[in-house]
Design an enzyme around this catalytic site. Sequence first.
Site, PDB file in Angstrom:
ATOM      1  NE  ARG A  42      93.333  17.938  45.054  1.00 15.23           N
ATOM      2  CZ  ARG A  42      94.559  17.504  44.724  1.00 15.23           C
ATOM      3  NH1 ARG A  42      95.631  18.120  45.186  1.00 15.23           N
ATOM      4  NH2 ARG A  42      94.695  16.444  43.963  1.00 15.23           N
ATOM      5  CB  CYS A  51      72.757  10.028  49.720  1.00 15.25           C
ATOM      6  SG  CYS A  51      74.532  10.270  49.724  1.00 15.25           S
ATOM      7  CB  CYS A  88      75.332   5.026  44.689  1.00 13.84           C
ATOM      8  SG  CYS A  88      74.819   6.658  44.138  1.00 13.84           S
ATOM      9  CB  CYS A 129      78.192   4.260  47.864  1.00 15.11           C
ATOM     10  SG  CYS A 129      78.865   5.542  48.942  1.00 15.11           S
ATOM     11  CG  ASP A 161      86.926   3.793  44.582  1.00 16.48           C
ATOM     12  OD1 ASP A 161      88.040   3.643  44.045  1.00 16.48           O
ATOM     13  OD2 ASP A 161      86.382   4.897  44.729  1.00 16.48           O
ATOM     14  CG  ASP A 218      91.092   6.937  45.005  1.00 16.11           C
ATOM     15  OD1 ASP A 218      90.160   7.544  44.456  1.00 16.11           O
ATOM     16  OD2 ASP A 218      91.938   7.496  45.743  1.00 16.11           O
ATOM     17  CE  LYS A 256      89.868  11.604  43.013  1.00 13.84           C
ATOM     18  NZ  LYS A 256      90.135  12.103  44.401  1.00 13.84           N
TER      19      LYS A 256
HETATM   20  C1  LIG Z   1      89.491  12.944  45.021  1.00  3.45           C
HETATM   21  C2  LIG Z   1      90.028  13.550  46.224  1.00  3.45           C
HETATM   22  C3  LIG Z   1      90.386  14.915  46.238  1.00  3.45           C
HETATM   23  C4  LIG Z   1      90.236  15.818  45.044  1.00  3.45           C
HETATM   24  O1  LIG Z   1      91.068  15.426  44.022  1.00  3.45           O
HETATM   25  P1  LIG Z   1      91.101  16.250  42.659  1.00  3.45           P
HETATM   26  O2  LIG Z   1      92.022  15.459  41.787  1.00  3.45           O
HETATM   27  O3  LIG Z   1      91.616  17.602  43.006  1.00  3.45           O
HETATM   28  O4  LIG Z   1      89.711  16.320  42.124  1.00  3.45           O
HETATM   29  C5  LIG Z   1      90.914  15.429  47.412  1.00  3.45           C
HETATM   30  N1  LIG Z   1      91.087  14.662  48.494  1.00  3.45           N
HETATM   31  C6  LIG Z   1      90.754  13.353  48.515  1.00  3.45           C
HETATM   32  C7  LIG Z   1      90.975  12.558  49.746  1.00  3.45           C
HETATM   33  C8  LIG Z   1      90.205  12.755  47.376  1.00  3.45           C
HETATM   34  O5  LIG Z   1      89.857  11.456  47.395  1.00  3.45           O
END
Ligand SMILES: *Cc1c(COP(=O)(O)O)cnc(C)c1O
Length: 276
Positions: free
Chosen positions: A28, A37, A41, A44, A201, A238, A245
């Site tokens: 992903r 925005c 925030c 942020c 963060d 993070d 994460k």
């Molecule tokens: C948070 C994040 C995601 C998505 O993480 P999920 O655990 O799938 O919600 C994807 N890429 C990055 C760089 C992120 O910080």
Amino acid sequence: MKKTGFYDPLCENKFEKRRGLIHRYPDRVVLTVTGRCFAYCRFCFRKKNWSGFNGFDLSGAVEYIKENKNIQEVLISGGDPFFLSDEQLGRILAPIKAIDHVKFIRIGTRVLSSNPLRIDNNCVSAIAEYKPLWIAAHINHTDEITKEFVNSASMIIDAGIPIVAQTVLLKGINDNADILERLFCKLVEIGIKPYYLFGCDYAQGNGHFRVPIESAVKIINKLRGSISGLCVPNFSFDLPQGGGKIIVEPDRLRKRYKNRYVFVNFEGKEFDYDDV
Ligand SMILES: *Cc1c(COP(=O)(O)O)cnc(C)c1O
């Protein structure tokens, strides 16, 4: 000099493979489509994007996603993607939706809490073309759940777009089990699944909002023992240097000897468990 937080706490710049595209996990990517925005925030983590970050060319990012067949999800973020017009959003979503190996799209937004009236019928039908689509809505307190919030969320859900919630744990704002319990149960009542409770963060100017991990875990433990599992999000934060994460849960394992485990339940009672 006293440390006051990081410019880029998640080291996203290191993982920015094309303009706006962060590829940290194999399957992903995050696509930041604007730095703007509806409200900025104080806590942020992506303050670095606030200035001069709107309407740039995303074709490089789309090409990259096309070329990387293991990317099955694109998370559209920002800034707030809904800051763009419906047409602009469509122009971003269409080429992504057209990529065969992209199976679903997620939009990260604070629109429901900061500008719920941005969501109207036109907007919902525009984005509903790109299902399967998920909305990750940023919300931190029940005070943000207005009548307009509920209406807009219902329109999105009724269009077949599920909503999950992301909450930032903020000292003096929501760092208490009662406040969070009310928030998470209310969200489930509306049809929104609390997904993440994030540790704040350490971006510049965020220090005073940070809550110790120990307090966060105590809150989660309390929630686990008192409300539906549907209402309890993952507590996550993070790691520095772009470690990504992690999810932290109250520690249930007291001892282990060979296949005998000793667990402590939500009431603090110990139980033996003989594993296979
Ligand atoms: C948070 C994040 C995601 C998505 O993480 P999920 O655990 O799938 O919600 C994807 N890429 C990055 C760089 C992120 O910080």
